[in-house]
Design an enzyme around this catalytic site. Sequence first.
Site, PDB file in Angstrom:
ATOM      1  N   TYR A   1       0.769  -1.247   0.000  1.00  0.00           N
ATOM      2  CA  TYR A   1       0.000   0.000   0.000  1.00  0.00           C
ATOM      3  C   TYR A   1       0.795   1.290   0.000  1.00  0.00           C
ATOM      4  O   TYR A   1       0.211   2.371  -0.094  1.00  0.00           O
ATOM      5  CB  TYR A   1      -1.036   0.017   1.122  1.00  0.00           C
ATOM      6  CG  TYR A   1      -0.556  -0.128   2.531  1.00  0.00           C
ATOM      7  CD1 TYR A   1      -0.184   0.991   3.282  1.00  0.00           C
ATOM      8  CD2 TYR A   1      -0.536  -1.372   3.144  1.00  0.00           C
ATOM      9  CE1 TYR A   1       0.217   0.849   4.601  1.00  0.00           C
ATOM     10  CE2 TYR A   1      -0.138  -1.520   4.452  1.00  0.00           C
ATOM     11  CZ  TYR A   1       0.240  -0.411   5.177  1.00  0.00           C
ATOM     12  OH  TYR A   1       0.633  -0.557   6.481  1.00  0.00           O
TER      13      TYR A   1
ATOM     14  N   GLU B   1     -10.720  -6.731  11.964  1.00  0.00           N
ATOM     15  CA  GLU B   1      -9.528  -7.058  12.755  1.00  0.00           C
ATOM     16  C   GLU B   1      -9.668  -6.529  14.180  1.00  0.00           C
ATOM     17  O   GLU B   1      -9.181  -7.135  15.131  1.00  0.00           O
ATOM     18  CB  GLU B   1      -8.282  -6.457  12.079  1.00  0.00           C
ATOM     19  CG  GLU B   1      -6.988  -6.693  12.861  1.00  0.00           C
ATOM     20  CD  GLU B   1      -5.744  -6.160  12.163  1.00  0.00           C
ATOM     21  OE1 GLU B   1      -5.881  -5.436  11.165  1.00  0.00           O
ATOM     22  OE2 GLU B   1      -4.634  -6.484  12.629  1.00  0.00           O
TER      23      GLU B   1
ATOM     24  N   HIS C   1      -8.545  -6.511   4.345  1.00  0.00           N
ATOM     25  CA  HIS C   1      -8.526  -6.572   5.819  1.00  0.00           C
ATOM     26  C   HIS C   1      -9.967  -6.430   6.292  1.00  0.00           C
ATOM     27  O   HIS C   1     -10.667  -5.503   5.872  1.00  0.00           O
ATOM     28  CB  HIS C   1      -7.786  -5.368   6.406  1.00  0.00           C
ATOM     29  CG  HIS C   1      -6.303  -5.352   6.215  1.00  0.00           C
ATOM     30  ND1 HIS C   1      -5.638  -4.244   5.764  1.00  0.00           N
ATOM     31  CD2 HIS C   1      -5.354  -6.285   6.475  1.00  0.00           C
ATOM     32  CE1 HIS C   1      -4.332  -4.487   5.741  1.00  0.00           C
ATOM     33  NE2 HIS C   1      -4.127  -5.718   6.156  1.00  0.00           N
TER      34      HIS C   1
ATOM     35  N   ASP D   1       2.135 -11.064   7.872  1.00  0.00           N
ATOM     36  CA  ASP D   1       1.580  -9.722   8.057  1.00  0.00           C
ATOM     37  C   ASP D   1       2.630  -8.665   8.406  1.00  0.00           C
ATOM     38  O   ASP D   1       3.372  -8.210   7.544  1.00  0.00           O
ATOM     39  CB  ASP D   1       0.458  -9.817   9.124  1.00  0.00           C
ATOM     40  CG  ASP D   1      -0.412  -8.575   9.184  1.00  0.00           C
ATOM     41  OD1 ASP D   1      -0.115  -7.601   8.492  1.00  0.00           O
ATOM     42  OD2 ASP D   1      -1.404  -8.574   9.937  1.00  0.00           O
TER      43      ASP D   1
ATOM     44  N   HIS E   1      -7.714 -11.605   8.501  1.00  0.00           N
ATOM     45  CA  HIS E   1      -8.042 -11.524   9.931  1.00  0.00           C
ATOM     46  C   HIS E   1      -9.463 -12.065  10.191  1.00  0.00           C
ATOM     47  O   HIS E   1      -9.599 -13.128  10.752  1.00  0.00           O
ATOM     48  CB  HIS E   1      -7.886 -10.114  10.516  1.00  0.00           C
ATOM     49  CG  HIS E   1      -6.534  -9.517  10.283  1.00  0.00           C
ATOM     50  ND1 HIS E   1      -5.384 -10.136  10.720  1.00  0.00           N
ATOM     51  CD2 HIS E   1      -6.142  -8.375   9.632  1.00  0.00           C
ATOM     52  CE1 HIS E   1      -4.335  -9.386  10.365  1.00  0.00           C
ATOM     53  NE2 HIS E   1      -4.769  -8.337   9.704  1.00  0.00           N
TER      54      HIS E   1
ATOM     55  N   ARG F   1     -13.082   0.594   5.921  1.00  0.00           N
ATOM     56  CA  ARG F   1     -12.902   1.967   6.387  1.00  0.00           C
ATOM     57  C   ARG F   1     -12.085   2.797   5.403  1.00  0.00           C
ATOM     58  O   ARG F   1     -12.139   4.012   5.408  1.00  0.00           O
ATOM     59  CB  ARG F   1     -12.299   1.993   7.797  1.00  0.00           C
ATOM     60  CG  ARG F   1     -10.913   1.420   7.925  1.00  0.00           C
ATOM     61  CD  ARG F   1     -10.436   1.432   9.392  1.00  0.00           C
ATOM     62  NE  ARG F   1      -9.661   0.253   9.707  1.00  0.00           N
ATOM     63  CZ  ARG F   1      -8.365   0.099   9.454  1.00  0.00           C
ATOM     64  NH1 ARG F   1      -7.682   1.057   8.880  1.00  0.00           N
ATOM     65  NH2 ARG F   1      -7.746  -1.014   9.782  1.00  0.00           N
TER      66      ARG F   1
HETATM   67 ZN    ZN Z   1      -2.241  -6.498   7.081  1.00  0.00          ZN
END
Ligand code: ZN
Length: 474
Positions: free
Chosen positions: A136, A253, A250, A338, A287, A224
Amino acid sequence: MTAPSLAPRTLFAADALLPAGWARNVLLSWDEKGRLTEVLTDVDLQSGEAGEAEDAIRAAGPVIPGMPNLHSHAFQRAFGGLTEFRGQAQDSFWSWRNLMYGFANRMTPEALEAIATWLYLEMLEAGYTSVCEFHYVHHDVGGKPYADDATLSLALLRAAEKTGIVMTLLPVLYQTSGFGGKPPREDQARFIRSTDSMLSLLQRLTPATQAQNAVLGLAPHSLRAVPPDSLKAAVAGLHAMLPQAPVHIHIAEQTQEVDDCLAWSGQRPVQWLLEHAPVDESWCLVHATHMTADEYAGAARTGAVAGICPTTEANLGDGIFDMPLWLQHGGRWGVGSDSHACVNAAEELLMLEYGQRLSRRQRNVLASSGQPEVATAMTLQAVQGGAQAAGRAIGGLAVGEQADLVALGAQHVALRDLPAPSMLSAHVFGSHRTSAIDSVWVAGQQRITGGRHTLHDAAAHAFVAARSATIAPD
Ligand code: ZN
């Protein structure tokens, strides 16, 4: 790099873990592309009928399938050990994330390549043979795009190529700092791009990934960070371009993420996703820690893989995934390292099983009805789920799958003179001071010999220099 035409393409193992369980005297053969073409069991090397078996490489101990690492943020390897101090009265995922952003914002293309090269080498030495890179950090400091928009993605691809690990590259779509289209924070500027710019990045990366046998997919970061319209358009755009491409997200989590999602939509994250997105077998729900019983059933039904990252989830205080409930619904799963709090496939399995034991006050929770050995059952399931999440034929030691092989050293003191299933148990549950991994092959090419990668020393040196440059105070 070894010349593929000269490298041997058969391996003999006294014990090997096949999809149906342990087998004796196994001969594995693969073609020039590294795909398994024959898996023979009960081969008698003394009979004279063994033919090519006599020239086969002899494995140093039991052979297990290489583990796919289904979730990695490579740059985060640089600050392992640097966030383990109390900064607030109550540290949490969110205070850790502020520290992590500080590191992300000091990363250069050169540093990222050095860090990722070391990380992927560590993964190979620790039993991972492929990696899904959830990438990212796209832009230069302050959010200015690089002259070549793919600069940091290409740095990761080069790192993978140098070490020999195979990659599923998942460029991340990141647009908002919270549910309801909340504008991004200043320290998220390097992650942000429009949906159109993501689709052009994917186009730009298609030839580069194909050239090195990498798979290209997409990672909408989270609910989000990606508004509903963008999620829809990005997934549709990806699948118009690459119909089978994996989609990783994701999800659920943290409990705060669940609360915020409820406040925004009246639904929990997984509940919302299942109702509004075309979740199917190409998806990996990373997750998925906080689900209701209905969400476990619904998510498992889609055929998506749950991407469990046990040591990171423990490190960040996320919570514990209810694995028995997931398995009860036929759920598929794999493991990822991760944040790289730990880079070791065996330790992820150990942490996952131990989390279940601690929360249930039971032992051997993840043994299955057909497979009482916990380490064996977990390895087979995590390899299959990881392969699905990676979008590659790396699902175990069977014809048609890639020859991703890990040979344990039968002479390692933790393993010596034990039966093969116990050797794997000793590897997962009891040999952490020194690794029992002897050799690793990726697509039939040997990358680890005697526990080490040929680039080990040079890559370690470059990693330490890159880390020092990255953690220098502002
Ligand atoms: Zn991650």
